[in-house]
Scaffold this active site. Sequence first.
Site, PDB file in Angstrom:
ATOM      1  N   ASP A 218       0.819  -1.225   0.000  1.00 20.54           N
ATOM      2  CA  ASP A 218       0.000   0.000   0.000  1.00 20.54           C
ATOM      3  C   ASP A 218       0.849   1.268   0.000  1.00 20.54           C
ATOM      4  O   ASP A 218       0.426   2.304   0.519  1.00 20.54           O
ATOM      5  CB  ASP A 218      -0.960   0.031   1.215  1.00 20.54           C
ATOM      6  CG  ASP A 218      -1.775  -1.230   1.321  1.00 20.54           C
ATOM      7  OD1 ASP A 218      -2.265  -1.699   0.291  1.00 20.54           O
ATOM      8  OD2 ASP A 218      -1.911  -1.747   2.455  1.00 20.54           O
TER       9      ASP A 218
ATOM     10  N   LYS B 217       2.398   2.326  -5.093  1.00 24.57           N
ATOM     11  CA  LYS B 217       3.129   1.871  -6.296  1.00 24.57           C
ATOM     12  C   LYS B 217       2.338   2.158  -7.567  1.00 24.57           C
ATOM     13  O   LYS B 217       2.902   2.500  -8.601  1.00 24.57           O
ATOM     14  CB  LYS B 217       3.402   0.357  -6.214  1.00 24.57           C
ATOM     15  CG  LYS B 217       4.316  -0.031  -5.087  1.00 24.57           C
ATOM     16  CD  LYS B 217       4.471  -1.534  -4.985  1.00 24.57           C
ATOM     17  CE  LYS B 217       3.241  -2.261  -4.483  1.00 24.57           C
ATOM     18  NZ  LYS B 217       2.884  -2.014  -3.092  1.00 24.57           N
TER      19      LYS B 217
ATOM     20  N   GLY C 268      -4.403  -3.716  -4.623  1.00 21.85           N
ATOM     21  CA  GLY C 268      -5.358  -2.747  -5.144  1.00 21.85           C
ATOM     22  C   GLY C 268      -4.690  -1.400  -5.313  1.00 21.85           C
ATOM     23  O   GLY C 268      -3.914  -0.973  -4.460  1.00 21.85           O
ATOM     24  N   HIS C 269      -4.932  -0.762  -6.444  1.00 17.44           N
ATOM     25  CA  HIS C 269      -4.380   0.575  -6.682  1.00 17.44           C
ATOM     26  C   HIS C 269      -5.517   1.522  -6.954  1.00 17.44           C
ATOM     27  O   HIS C 269      -6.473   1.161  -7.628  1.00 17.44           O
ATOM     28  CB  HIS C 269      -3.542   0.628  -7.960  1.00 17.44           C
ATOM     29  CG  HIS C 269      -2.385  -0.295  -7.983  1.00 17.44           C
ATOM     30  ND1 HIS C 269      -1.604  -0.535  -6.899  1.00 17.44           N
ATOM     31  CD2 HIS C 269      -1.872  -1.016  -9.001  1.00 17.44           C
ATOM     32  CE1 HIS C 269      -0.665  -1.393  -7.254  1.00 17.44           C
ATOM     33  NE2 HIS C 269      -0.807  -1.693  -8.510  1.00 17.44           N
TER      34      HIS C 269
ATOM     35  N   GLN D  61       2.078  -5.804  -3.248  1.00 20.65           N
ATOM     36  CA  GLN D  61       2.422  -5.928  -1.810  1.00 20.65           C
ATOM     37  C   GLN D  61       3.766  -5.238  -1.524  1.00 20.65           C
ATOM     38  O   GLN D  61       4.088  -4.276  -2.202  1.00 20.65           O
ATOM     39  CB  GLN D  61       2.430  -7.408  -1.360  1.00 20.65           C
ATOM     40  CG  GLN D  61       1.044  -8.041  -1.322  1.00 20.65           C
ATOM     41  CD  GLN D  61       0.593  -8.568  -2.666  1.00 20.65           C
ATOM     42  OE1 GLN D  61       1.324  -9.254  -3.343  1.00 20.65           O
ATOM     43  NE2 GLN D  61      -0.641  -8.268  -3.060  1.00 20.65           N
TER      44      GLN D  61
HETATM   45  P1  IMP Z   1      -2.928 -12.702   1.405  1.00 24.66           P
HETATM   46  O1  IMP Z   1      -1.969 -12.137   0.450  1.00 24.66           O
HETATM   47  O2  IMP Z   1      -4.365 -12.393   1.103  1.00 24.66           O
HETATM   48  O3  IMP Z   1      -2.713 -14.178   1.638  1.00 24.66           O
HETATM   49  O4  IMP Z   1      -2.660 -12.011   2.837  1.00 24.66           O
HETATM   50  C1  IMP Z   1      -1.453 -12.228   3.579  1.00 24.66           C
HETATM   51  C2  IMP Z   1      -1.031 -10.934   4.281  1.00 24.66           C
HETATM   52  O5  IMP Z   1      -0.623  -9.989   3.310  1.00 24.66           O
HETATM   53  C3  IMP Z   1      -2.146 -10.261   5.088  1.00 24.66           C
HETATM   54  O6  IMP Z   1      -1.570  -9.640   6.228  1.00 24.66           O
HETATM   55  C4  IMP Z   1      -2.667  -9.187   4.144  1.00 24.66           C
HETATM   56  O7  IMP Z   1      -3.262  -8.117   4.825  1.00 24.66           O
HETATM   57  C5  IMP Z   1      -1.372  -8.779   3.459  1.00 24.66           C
HETATM   58  N1  IMP Z   1      -1.579  -8.224   2.125  1.00 24.66           N
HETATM   59  C6  IMP Z   1      -1.854  -8.878   0.988  1.00 24.66           C
HETATM   60  N2  IMP Z   1      -1.950  -8.053  -0.049  1.00 24.66           N
HETATM   61  C7  IMP Z   1      -1.719  -6.822   0.429  1.00 24.66           C
HETATM   62  C8  IMP Z   1      -1.652  -5.538  -0.175  1.00 24.66           C
HETATM   63  O8  IMP Z   1      -1.802  -5.343  -1.389  1.00 24.66           O
HETATM   64  N3  IMP Z   1      -1.371  -4.510   0.666  1.00 24.66           N
HETATM   65  C9  IMP Z   1      -1.151  -4.676   1.998  1.00 24.66           C
HETATM   66  N4  IMP Z   1      -1.205  -5.851   2.595  1.00 24.66           N
HETATM   67  C10 IMP Z   1      -1.479  -6.914   1.821  1.00 24.66           C
END
Ligand code: IMP
Length: 434
Positions: A13, A16, A40-41, A223
């Site tokens: 977040d 990017k 998400g952007h 991420q």
């Molecule tokens: P997953 O990717 O849905 O399996 O989540 C694993 C961890 O990564 C969790 O703590 C989510 O909140 C975090 N996470 C996944 N995608 C994002 C993102 O785009 N931004 C921030 N945190 C993320």
Amino acid sequence: MPGLVIVGAQWGDEGKGKVVDLLAEQADAVIRFQGGNNAGHTIVLGEKTYKFHLIPSGILYPGKLCVIGNGVVVDLRVLSEEIDGLRRRGIDLSGLRISANAHLIMPYHLLLDEAGEAKLGRREIGTTKRGIGPCYADKAARLGIRLQDVLDEKILKQKITAALEPKRQTLREFTKDPRLDLHQMTEEYTAFGHRLEPYIADTPPIAWNALDQGRLVVFEGAQGTLLDIDHGTYPFVTSSNPVAGAACVGAGVGPKAIDHVWGIAKAYSTRVGAGPFPSELHDGLGERLRTAGAEFGTTTGRARRCGWLDVVALRYAVRVNGLTALVITKLDVLTGIDPLRVAVGYVGPEGASFTDFPYHQSVLHTARGETIELPGWQEDISGVREIADLPEAARGYLDFIEEQLGIPVVMVGVGPGRDEIIWTEAAQQLTVTC
Ligand code: IMP
């Protein structure tokens, strides 16, 4: 051969999407290399706001080659909706390409993600429940369904049957769930195949050809470094590698294709979901950052945890990604907070001090940021377009970051709009020579 990788230097977040959107204008292709619709952007273009989950934000430039690489996991329902939404708004999608080798997030992956978190109870990871982990697990177990499979109904049915077999026990409460009906699933995904066929491609040659011609290729990470499954705060991480090295694997290029690696970091820190966060603020200041920075997830709407900038974690991100430059976003959110604080070390168990990012989970879970004070500023900076025009304290803040990390800050975000950004001369030169 100017390949530029954009990675999150914190916990995701970082903004990017906005940086990629700006760089895309000069790029031949933008290629996403990992993650899925857990990302998400948001791009603000004048009065219009666009939200993206899978398609690179470069798609807003008509005809721009925007690639969903083989390292991405794709939920075809989400992608299909994203395509429809953009079409309705008149966006040209002729440049969209999706790797035939990308793995698909299937309905059972969503159920497994949910069930996995429920089973962990208090120890849950706080996933986005988008099926990311179970999909990558199937990929590693060689039980994955790839996009190319939806082009052949017979193969698709065989592969879904094989994938469901070892999951029977875990999914037994959903046995009668129509979402798991083999025929229905095969039909639905075959229909997606027909629909998406024009976009399905062998994508690595797109990067090779552009790089051979000396054109700019932007490799877009999702991420952030500290959510990396190998290098992040395991097990509180995502199931892919958001670090720069993964750009090669997830897009199909060799390491020599990468010339620059830019890390994107907010002027403070945030994290969604559970896991260590040494510089977290639990007081009114954390709340203030959340409100001023609109720190709520684009994908899940969850409130983000907020804290001071953490240079221990950033120094680690510099090393693990080989960052050549840094982009600082949301500097404007710090306006009016005086003094500011920055974590420059951690205090761990029994008062032990750390200046390097600790590798051990037990240390990380108890580590608290050791902060120093820096002066803040009161002036509205959203209209500033040159570093020299920033208030002295804001310049001092950026100088401090450069000094601590040993790399230049090449762009600075001062507001949500596409034009609310400072391009330093270094950034302009880099993109021109690209
Ligand atoms: P997953 O990717 O849905 O399996 O989540 C694993 C961890 O990564 C969790 O703590 C989510 O909140 C975090 N996470 C996944 N995608 C994002 C993102 O785009 N931004 C921030 N945190 C993320």
